[in-house]
Design a protein around this motif. Structure first.
Motif, PDB file in Angstrom:
ATOM      1  N   UNK A  84     -49.605  -6.799 -61.376  1.00  0.00           N
ATOM      2  CA  UNK A  84     -49.469  -8.249 -61.143  1.00  0.00           C
ATOM      3  C   UNK A  84     -51.023  -8.780 -60.615  1.00  0.00           C
ATOM      4  N   UNK A  85     -51.708  -9.196 -61.378  1.00  0.00           N
ATOM      5  CA  UNK A  85     -53.093  -9.450 -60.766  1.00  0.00           C
ATOM      6  C   UNK A  85     -53.044 -10.266 -59.623  1.00  0.00           C
ATOM      7  N   UNK A  86     -52.046 -11.137 -59.284  1.00  0.00           N
ATOM      8  CA  UNK A  86     -52.299 -11.709 -58.241  1.00  0.00           C
ATOM      9  C   UNK A  86     -51.888 -11.032 -56.772  1.00  0.00           C
ATOM     10  N   UNK A  87     -51.549  -9.679 -57.066  1.00  0.00           N
ATOM     11  CA  UNK A  87     -51.619  -8.893 -56.014  1.00  0.00           C
ATOM     12  C   UNK A  87     -52.561  -7.593 -55.966  1.00  0.00           C
ATOM     13  N   UNK A  88     -53.647  -7.972 -56.671  1.00  0.00           N
ATOM     14  CA  UNK A  88     -54.533  -6.911 -56.861  1.00  0.00           C
ATOM     15  C   UNK A  88     -56.085  -7.226 -56.501  1.00  0.00           C
ATOM     16  N   UNK A  89     -57.054  -6.561 -56.396  1.00  0.00           N
ATOM     17  CA  UNK A  89     -58.285  -6.847 -56.003  1.00  0.00           C
ATOM     18  C   UNK A  89     -59.306  -6.085 -56.967  1.00  0.00           C
ATOM     19  N   UNK A  90     -60.401  -6.801 -57.265  1.00  0.00           N
ATOM     20  CA  UNK A  90     -61.150  -5.875 -58.289  1.00  0.00           C
ATOM     21  C   UNK A  90     -62.720  -6.156 -57.975  1.00  0.00           C
ATOM     22  N   UNK A  91     -63.423  -5.020 -58.366  1.00  0.00           N
ATOM     23  CA  UNK A  91     -64.856  -4.957 -58.058  1.00  0.00           C
ATOM     24  C   UNK A  91     -65.388  -5.097 -59.391  1.00  0.00           C
ATOM     25  N   UNK A  92     -66.581  -6.052 -59.518  1.00  0.00           N
ATOM     26  CA  UNK A  92     -67.351  -5.955 -60.863  1.00  0.00           C
ATOM     27  C   UNK A  92     -68.693  -5.818 -60.627  1.00  0.00           C
ATOM     28  N   UNK A 136     -76.072  -9.167 -62.237  1.00  0.00           N
ATOM     29  CA  UNK A 136     -75.126  -8.475 -63.003  1.00  0.00           C
ATOM     30  C   UNK A 136     -75.666  -7.094 -63.310  1.00  0.00           C
ATOM     31  N   UNK A 137     -75.178  -6.237 -63.372  1.00  0.00           N
ATOM     32  CA  UNK A 137     -75.530  -4.441 -63.781  1.00  0.00           C
ATOM     33  C   UNK A 137     -76.537  -4.256 -62.876  1.00  0.00           C
ATOM     34  N   UNK A 138     -76.764  -4.711 -61.761  1.00  0.00           N
ATOM     35  CA  UNK A 138     -77.923  -3.999 -60.927  1.00  0.00           C
ATOM     36  C   UNK A 138     -77.240  -2.957 -60.245  1.00  0.00           C
ATOM     37  N   UNK A 139     -77.506  -1.654 -60.582  1.00  0.00           N
ATOM     38  CA  UNK A 139     -76.819  -0.494 -60.046  1.00  0.00           C
ATOM     39  C   UNK A 139     -76.972  -0.072 -58.568  1.00  0.00           C
ATOM     40  N   UNK A 140     -78.323  -0.417 -58.191  1.00  0.00           N
ATOM     41  CA  UNK A 140     -78.600  -0.290 -56.717  1.00  0.00           C
ATOM     42  C   UNK A 140     -77.830  -1.379 -55.799  1.00  0.00           C
ATOM     43  N   UNK A 141     -77.615  -2.541 -56.420  1.00  0.00           N
ATOM     44  CA  UNK A 141     -76.665  -3.531 -55.710  1.00  0.00           C
ATOM     45  C   UNK A 141     -75.380  -3.108 -55.744  1.00  0.00           C
ATOM     46  N   UNK A 142     -74.799  -2.392 -56.707  1.00  0.00           N
ATOM     47  CA  UNK A 142     -73.504  -1.834 -56.809  1.00  0.00           C
ATOM     48  C   UNK A 142     -73.428  -0.848 -55.547  1.00  0.00           C
ATOM     49  N   UNK A 143     -74.320   0.241 -55.903  1.00  0.00           N
ATOM     50  CA  UNK A 143     -74.124   1.196 -54.574  1.00  0.00           C
ATOM     51  C   UNK A 143     -74.276   0.759 -53.155  1.00  0.00           C
ATOM     52  N   UNK A 144     -75.206  -0.381 -53.085  1.00  0.00           N
ATOM     53  CA  UNK A 144     -75.127  -0.898 -51.544  1.00  0.00           C
ATOM     54  C   UNK A 144     -74.012  -1.374 -51.306  1.00  0.00           C
ATOM     55  N   UNK A 145     -73.120  -1.771 -52.069  1.00  0.00           N
ATOM     56  CA  UNK A 145     -71.812  -2.715 -51.771  1.00  0.00           C
ATOM     57  C   UNK A 145     -70.793  -1.836 -51.894  1.00  0.00           C
ATOM     58  N   UNK A 146     -70.658  -0.786 -52.637  1.00  0.00           N
ATOM     59  CA  UNK A 146     -69.345  -0.161 -53.038  1.00  0.00           C
ATOM     60  C   UNK A 146     -68.413   0.135 -52.110  1.00  0.00           C
ATOM     61  N   UNK A 147     -69.172   0.789 -50.932  1.00  0.00           N
ATOM     62  CA  UNK A 147     -68.226   1.243 -49.930  1.00  0.00           C
ATOM     63  C   UNK A 147     -67.674   0.102 -48.958  1.00  0.00           C
ATOM     64  N   UNK A 148     -68.538  -0.955 -48.578  1.00  0.00           N
ATOM     65  CA  UNK A 148     -68.022  -2.073 -48.001  1.00  0.00           C
ATOM     66  C   UNK A 148     -67.055  -2.824 -48.902  1.00  0.00           C
TER      67      UNK A 148
END
Ligand code: TXA
Ligand code: MG
Length: 323
Positions: free
Chosen positions: A240-248, A266-278
């Protein structure tokens, strides 16, 4: 906004390290849980608090090249080339250790992982304490790495937590072992294989030689406390999407999810890495039942991101019971 630690907090931090206790501190990669690397009983405290298996060696953090000479054996010209280019920064070098390094730090191996961090608070801590600092990531073993003081405070009972600017890198350092016949990447990070090859053009990639079985090499690590699925494989039916969280990262369809975390660029991998754990921490805390993260192409920094994501999702993609 500058984040500063009070004079009193600095005094507490230095006193803690010098009396064999632990201090959590920010680095440009993830938060570290530090102890005096030359004090075996202080280092034992790290293993105890993290519930970390004793076979998993620690990285020693230094502020100056002179420290490297004290902690390792004969000089290797490749070390100077790598250090000139990447230190201070997110690169750990695994080198033959000197007798100064206690066995508990290296889990009995005759090599030691050394890194010179660039984060000003990490550097200041090492300098003020006047000793190299052994530090793994400041989380319980196998869990999501922390990148903010609040992640550490919520999850780990460590008395002194230094504050600092958010990390510039966000995922753990690239780990490189130098062997007689070449080099080996033991853990991917934002310093990529291509970056390393540019500095060591003559050096070939050597066959896997490291004997250590460490989390960098376990299938499951960085596990969140809720199911995590990656977009590279089909999601379980009936979610159920309304009970889920998503990272894009690149702008996948996030319509309908309760919590959405996404890259600004969009698509900036450095930005993805900076944020992924947070983002994983944020979704773990949110009122959702599961989380979904976008898989990216495992090349360059994408290799480092996918290494973390695959391990974080491993339990849920294989049906293993969560720890
Ligand atoms: O960015 C980082 O490296 C962060 C920050 C705090 O500096 N630290 C970090 O530490 O990620 P940790 O404990 O989570 O990862 C340490 C890993 C070990 O699991 C192992 O894979 C590798 O470093 N390592 C350390 N010493 C080694 C050695 N002598 N031989 C082979 N691998 C080693
Ligand atoms: Mg770790």
């Amino acid at each position: 906004m500058a984040i500063s630690n009070t004079h009193e907090l600095w005094q507490q931090a230095v006193a803690a390290i010098q009396s064999g206790k632990l201090v959590a501190f920010p680095t440009e990669t993830v938060y570290g849980l530090g102890a005096d690397a030359l004090n075996p009983s202080a280092v034992a405290g790290i293993f105890a608090l993290k519930e970390r298996p004793s076979f998993d060696p620690l990285i020693v953090h230094i502020a100056h090249m002179e420290d490297l000479a004290r902690l390792t054996l004969e000089p290797d010209p490749r070390v100077n080339l790598l250090a000139q280019k990447f230190w201070p920064g997110p690169l750990t070098l695994v080198l033959p250790k000197s007798s100064l390094v206690p066995d508990i730090v290296t889990s009995g191996l005759n090599t030691v992982g050394i890194r010179m961090p660039s984060h000003p608070v990490a550097r200041e801590l090492i300098e003020r304490c006047g000793c190299p600092i052994a530090a793994p990531s400041a989380n319980k073993f196998g869990r999501v790495s922390p990148t903010r003081a609040e992640h550490v405070r919520k999850k780990l009972a460590v008395e002194v937590v230094l504050d600092g600017l958010a990390p510039e890198v966000g995922i753990e350092s690239t780990i490189v072992a130098l062997h007689a016949d070449g080099f080996e990447v033991l853990r991917h990070g934002v310093i990529t294989l291509e970056d390393l090859k540019q500095v060591l053009p003559e050096s070939k990639l050597s066959h896997k030689q490291s004997q250590v079985v460490a989390p960098g090499m376990l299938n499951s690590h960085y596990s969140p406390a809720k199911p995590l699925y990656l977009t590279q494989s089909p999601l379980p039916v009936g979610l159920d999407k309304s009970r889920g969280a998503v990272i894009s990262c690149t702008g996948i369809d996030t319509e309908g999810y309760k919590v959405v975390c996404k890259n600004q660029t969009l698509g900036d991998l450095r930005e993805y890495a900076v944020n992924i754990f947070a983002w994983l921490h944020q979704m773990e805390e949110a009122d959702v039942d599961y989380m979904v993260a976008e898989a990216v192409t495992p090349l360059g920094i994408g290799a480092a991101i996918m290494d973390r994501l695959r391990k974080a999702a491993y339990r849920y993609s294989t049906g293993l019971k969560n720890i």
